[in-house]
Design a protein around this motif. Structure first.
Motif, PDB file in Angstrom:
ATOM      1  N   UNK A  62      57.500  39.602  30.114  1.00 43.95           N
ATOM      2  CA  UNK A  62      56.910  38.282  30.302  1.00 43.95           C
ATOM      3  C   UNK A  62      55.425  38.313  29.934  1.00 43.95           C
ATOM      4  N   UNK A  63      54.866  37.138  29.746  1.00 50.52           N
ATOM      5  CA  UNK A  63      53.454  37.050  29.356  1.00 50.52           C
ATOM      6  C   UNK A  63      52.562  37.041  30.601  1.00 50.52           C
ATOM      7  N   UNK A  64      52.764  38.044  31.467  1.00 47.21           N
ATOM      8  CA  UNK A  64      51.881  38.287  32.602  1.00 47.21           C
ATOM      9  C   UNK A  64      50.837  39.320  32.179  1.00 47.21           C
ATOM     10  N   UNK A  65      49.581  39.178  32.587  1.00 44.46           N
ATOM     11  CA  UNK A  65      48.626  40.267  32.353  1.00 44.46           C
ATOM     12  C   UNK A  65      49.117  41.538  33.039  1.00 44.46           C
ATOM     13  N   UNK A  66      48.826  42.690  32.454  1.00 47.74           N
ATOM     14  CA  UNK A  66      49.256  43.956  33.041  1.00 47.74           C
ATOM     15  C   UNK A  66      48.706  44.096  34.452  1.00 47.74           C
ATOM     16  N   UNK A  67      49.581  44.464  35.388  1.00 46.35           N
ATOM     17  CA  UNK A  67      49.152  44.560  36.776  1.00 46.35           C
ATOM     18  C   UNK A  67      49.867  45.649  37.536  1.00 46.35           C
ATOM     19  N   UNK A  68      49.302  46.010  38.680  1.00 47.51           N
ATOM     20  CA  UNK A  68      49.892  47.025  39.534  1.00 47.51           C
ATOM     21  C   UNK A  68      48.933  47.384  40.653  1.00 47.51           C
ATOM     22  N   UNK A  69      49.255  48.447  41.371  1.00 47.79           N
ATOM     23  CA  UNK A  69      48.388  48.892  42.453  1.00 47.79           C
ATOM     24  C   UNK A  69      47.065  49.395  41.906  1.00 47.79           C
ATOM     25  N   UNK A  70      46.008  49.169  42.663  1.00 46.76           N
ATOM     26  CA  UNK A  70      44.698  49.716  42.314  1.00 46.76           C
ATOM     27  C   UNK A  70      44.149  50.434  43.533  1.00 46.76           C
ATOM     28  N   UNK A  71      43.719  51.661  43.322  1.00 41.19           N
ATOM     29  CA  UNK A  71      43.153  52.459  44.408  1.00 41.19           C
ATOM     30  C   UNK A  71      41.643  52.266  44.433  1.00 41.19           C
ATOM     31  N   UNK A  72      41.142  51.850  45.588  1.00 39.39           N
ATOM     32  CA  UNK A  72      39.706  51.647  45.752  1.00 39.39           C
ATOM     33  C   UNK A  72      39.206  52.646  46.778  1.00 39.39           C
ATOM     34  N   UNK A  73      38.323  53.518  46.372  1.00 40.15           N
ATOM     35  CA  UNK A  73      37.836  54.580  47.250  1.00 40.15           C
ATOM     36  C   UNK A  73      36.716  54.086  48.149  1.00 40.15           C
ATOM     37  N   UNK A  74      36.462  54.845  49.191  1.00 40.28           N
ATOM     38  CA  UNK A  74      35.359  54.524  50.097  1.00 40.28           C
ATOM     39  C   UNK A  74      34.027  54.596  49.363  1.00 40.28           C
ATOM     40  N   UNK A  75      33.896  55.521  48.412  1.00 38.80           N
ATOM     41  CA  UNK A  75      32.644  55.642  47.654  1.00 38.80           C
ATOM     42  C   UNK A  75      32.326  54.360  46.889  1.00 38.80           C
ATOM     43  N   UNK A  76      33.352  53.765  46.261  1.00 35.38           N
ATOM     44  CA  UNK A  76      33.152  52.510  45.525  1.00 35.38           C
ATOM     45  C   UNK A  76      32.811  51.383  46.490  1.00 35.38           C
ATOM     46  N   UNK A  77      33.521  51.310  47.598  1.00 34.54           N
ATOM     47  CA  UNK A  77      33.282  50.246  48.573  1.00 34.54           C
ATOM     48  C   UNK A  77      31.878  50.331  49.171  1.00 34.54           C
ATOM     49  N   UNK A  78      31.441  51.535  49.488  1.00 37.55           N
ATOM     50  CA  UNK A  78      30.165  51.709  50.180  1.00 37.55           C
ATOM     51  C   UNK A  78      28.961  51.361  49.314  1.00 37.55           C
ATOM     52  N   UNK A  79      29.173  51.203  48.006  1.00 35.29           N
ATOM     53  CA  UNK A  79      28.085  50.814  47.115  1.00 35.29           C
ATOM     54  C   UNK A  79      27.881  49.300  47.071  1.00 35.29           C
ATOM     55  N   UNK A  80      28.747  48.564  47.761  1.00 35.41           N
ATOM     56  CA  UNK A  80      28.637  47.098  47.781  1.00 35.41           C
ATOM     57  C   UNK A  80      28.432  46.603  49.205  1.00 35.41           C
ATOM     58  N   UNK A  81      27.289  46.002  49.465  1.00 35.90           N
ATOM     59  CA  UNK A  81      27.038  45.455  50.795  1.00 35.90           C
ATOM     60  C   UNK A  81      28.028  44.347  51.123  1.00 35.90           C
ATOM     61  N   UNK A  82      28.404  43.566  50.108  1.00 33.96           N
ATOM     62  CA  UNK A  82      29.355  42.463  50.316  1.00 33.96           C
ATOM     63  C   UNK A  82      30.687  43.005  50.841  1.00 33.96           C
ATOM     64  N   UNK A  83      31.205  44.054  50.219  1.00 33.73           N
ATOM     65  CA  UNK A  83      32.503  44.592  50.615  1.00 33.73           C
ATOM     66  C   UNK A  83      32.434  45.287  51.966  1.00 33.73           C
ATOM     67  N   UNK A  84      31.317  45.987  52.225  1.00 34.77           N
ATOM     68  CA  UNK A  84      31.149  46.656  53.520  1.00 34.77           C
ATOM     69  C   UNK A  84      31.079  45.623  54.637  1.00 34.77           C
TER      70      UNK A  84
END
Length: 270
Positions: A62-84
């Motif tokens: 189907x013409x869906x954009x490619x998708x699936x699970x995405x792993x987001x680490x604590x290191x990536x999260x901790x660099x964003x005040x918004x996400x923290x």
């Protein structure tokens, strides 16, 4: 599966408050992904719906954009005040490839698309799994100019099973029903562009999905997204039952095509 590298900011659209991340695929390819977080306000079943749609989308091409699970680490999260501040947890979320340079589909742009036949598969999928949101929200059908021509894309499958917050009773109540959708682009496609044979190809592809493969679709859902084993079994029973009804659903859709456009197409796979 994707691996998040950097947070880019909110998308700014949608009830699930999607966010943009730069990510890598398992092959090391860099992508920008639209991410629905597991703690979105509609709940983690939205991610279940999106993952199931991505799996069916790959199977049916189907013409869906490619998708699936995405792993987001604590290191990536901790660099964003918004996400923290928002309390986003490290772990698995759902992401799909971000499409640049798109516009919303309308009756004035639909005729340009070179892949209109793929919309038969999207419409069949939406009717099998009760997704009304493709036309209720006109922003869920996109068109983009590419090297080969204008191409349609269908996005956002969070409203499968009529809504994100489904339960076992709702699934059972939807097993035998159908709500035909002729709104906006779907009505135009049925009236002017799609033919029975366009639907029949997808009908046959759905019939070829084995019970074991459907079970694998459900088994691949992370436990934290759907921890209740009884709900998992009910979901498997529901998608299995709906796939068994694909011939009936196809017939109902084909009945909406004007007689002049039906030609001599005959489906032999009922």
């Amino acid at each position: 599966m994707f691996r998040a590298i950097k947070y880019l900011g909110p998308v700014g659209l949608g009830a699930t408050s999607p966010q943009l991340f730069r990510a890598e695929t398992i092959d090391g390819e860099s992508k920008i992904c639209v991410v629905k977080l597991s703690a979105n306000r509609l709940g983690s079943k939205v991610l279940v719906n999106e993952l199931l749609a991505a799996q069916f989308g790959r199977w049916l091409k189907l013409c869906f954009p490619a998708g699936g699970m995405i792993d987001i680490s604590a290191d990536v999260l901790n660099k964003s005040r918004r996400l923290v501040t928002a309390g986003v947890q490290a772990g698995r979320h759902f992401g799909c490839e971000y499409l640049k340079g798109v516009g919303y589909v309308s009756k004035y742009t639909l005729h340009r698309a070179i892949n209109k036949e793929q919309m038969a598969g999207v419409m069949l999928f939406d009717h099998l799994f009760h997704n009304p949101d493709r036309t209720e929200n006109r922003k869920n059908l996109l068109i983009r100019k590419e090297q080969a021509g204008y191409k349609l894309y269908a996005i956002d499958n969070s409203h499968l099973f009529r809504r994100g917050k489904w339960n076992i009773e709702m699934l059972r109540g939807m097993t035998d029903g159908i709500t035909l959708n002729r709104r906006r682009s779907y009505g135009v496609l049925l009236k002017y562009y799609l033919r029975p044979k366009d639907f029949y190809a997808y009908t046959q592809a759905i019939k070829e999905i084995s019970p074991g493969e459907l079970a694998q679709f459900v088994e691949s859902i992370p436990e934290e997204w759907l921890p209740d084993k009884v709900e998992r079994q009910a979901l498997l029973e529901f998608i299995t039952a709906r796939c068994e009804k694909v011939g009936w659903v196809t017939d109902r859709l084909v009945d909406l095509i004007p007689d002049i456009n039906r030609g001599t197409d005959i489906y032999q796979g009922k």
